[in-house]
Design an enzyme around this catalytic site. Structure first.
Site, short mmCIF file in Angstrom:
data_model
loop_
_atom_site.label_atom_id
_atom_site.label_comp_id
_atom_site.label_asym_id
_atom_site.label_seq_id
_atom_site.Cartn_x
_atom_site.Cartn_y
_atom_site.Cartn_z
N PRO A 2 0.83 -1.22 0.00
CG PRO A 2 -0.61 -1.48 1.81
CD PRO A 2 0.65 -2.01 1.20
CD GLU A 3 2.91 2.63 -4.40
OE1 GLU A 3 3.03 3.78 -4.87
OE2 GLU A 3 3.10 1.60 -5.07
#
Ligand SMILES: [Zn+2]
Length: 269
Positions: A2-3
């Protein structure tokens, strides 16, 4: 992993439900997911969540009196909310936060690259974290400063969390495609005009990712367990051998700094 857009989406999905709620009980199943105790986690009890925040790829539950609970989802972690009565018969749930509004927050992390930090001083905690790309501090001038005299590939600098916070492999590749720049371009070779284009592309791609509520390949879900939608709009990431959406040339994959990078050899130079 996840960014920024995924963490921002989790934050947005949770904040209206948990802001103002008080932490009743914390259950940690595996002690090693707690990376740091600047205070005894017991001290978080009976404190209200006053704000849900994000910095880079970290989610922050700000409690009263500067007590903070910070979470990182690592490669495949999830952080989501369910009703307290819901029994979860799933493996890898390492942390559960019981709230006084009848709900509980679940931290699940099969590969355990993520973690939970109990920290008081956020400025100190994030002292080595780079600029947030969606703020006014992130400018072409800033890129010029950090790219100057650097022989490394632009992709490596975009991923360096001490320079720019929150960008990972997916959004770096997509931003470079949007800017028409190859991921292996040497940082020192950028012209001012290209820095402006890249700066704008980074912001646009991250905003678009947030609008589409993140990218779900396998694991990522928001705070309610819903998938994101940006995977349907990717131009290069994960598309090796498939035709470029702009020119039809096959998308190429190349290892840069140990990470797979995807780009169009015709549209990017
Ligand atoms: Zn192309």
């Amino acid at each position: 992993m996840p960014e920024l857009p995924e963490l921002e989406t989790i934050k947005n999905s949770l904040k209206s439900l948990i802001t103002g709620a008080e932490i009743k009980h914390i259950e940690i199943k595996r002690e090693d997911v707690v990376r740091l105790n600047h205070y005894n986690p017991e001290e978080a009890l009976e404190r209200k969540i006053v704000e849900v925040g994000r910095r880079g790829k970290f989610l922050i539950l700000k409690l009263e009196d500067n007590y903070n609970i910070i979470l990182h989802l690592g490669m495949s972690g999830r952080f989501f909310i369910v009703e307290e009565g819901v029994g979860l018969d799933e493996p890898h749930i390492h942390g559960t936060f019981y709230l006084d509004n009848g709900k509980k927050l679940i931290f699940k992390d099969p590969r355990r690259f993520g973690g939970i930090w109990f920290a008081k001083d956020l400025d100190n905690f994030f002292v080595r974290m780079g600029k947030e790309p969606l703020t006014e501090e992130f400018t072409p001038e800033y890129l010029k400063k950090i790219f100057k005299n650097r022989k490394t590939a632009v992709k490596n600098l975009l991923l360096d969390q001490s320079l720019i916070a929150g960008i990972g492999n997916i959004y770096a590749d997509e931003a470079l495609f949007a800017a028409g720049i190859r991921p292996d371009r040497k940082a020192y070779s950028f012209k001012d005009r290209e820095l402006e284009v890249l700066c704008e592309a980074v912001k646009e791609v991250l905003k678009r990712g947030i609008e589409e509520r993140g990218t779900t390949f396998r694991d990522y879900r928001d705070g309610y367990g819903r998938e994101g939608n940006f995977q349907n709009f990717l131009n290069v990431y994960g598309r090796e051998g498939m035709p470029c959406r702009r020119c039809g040339t096959g998308i190429v994959r190349k290892k840069i700094g140990g990470r797979s990078s995807f780009f169009c050899p015709n549209c990017q130079d």
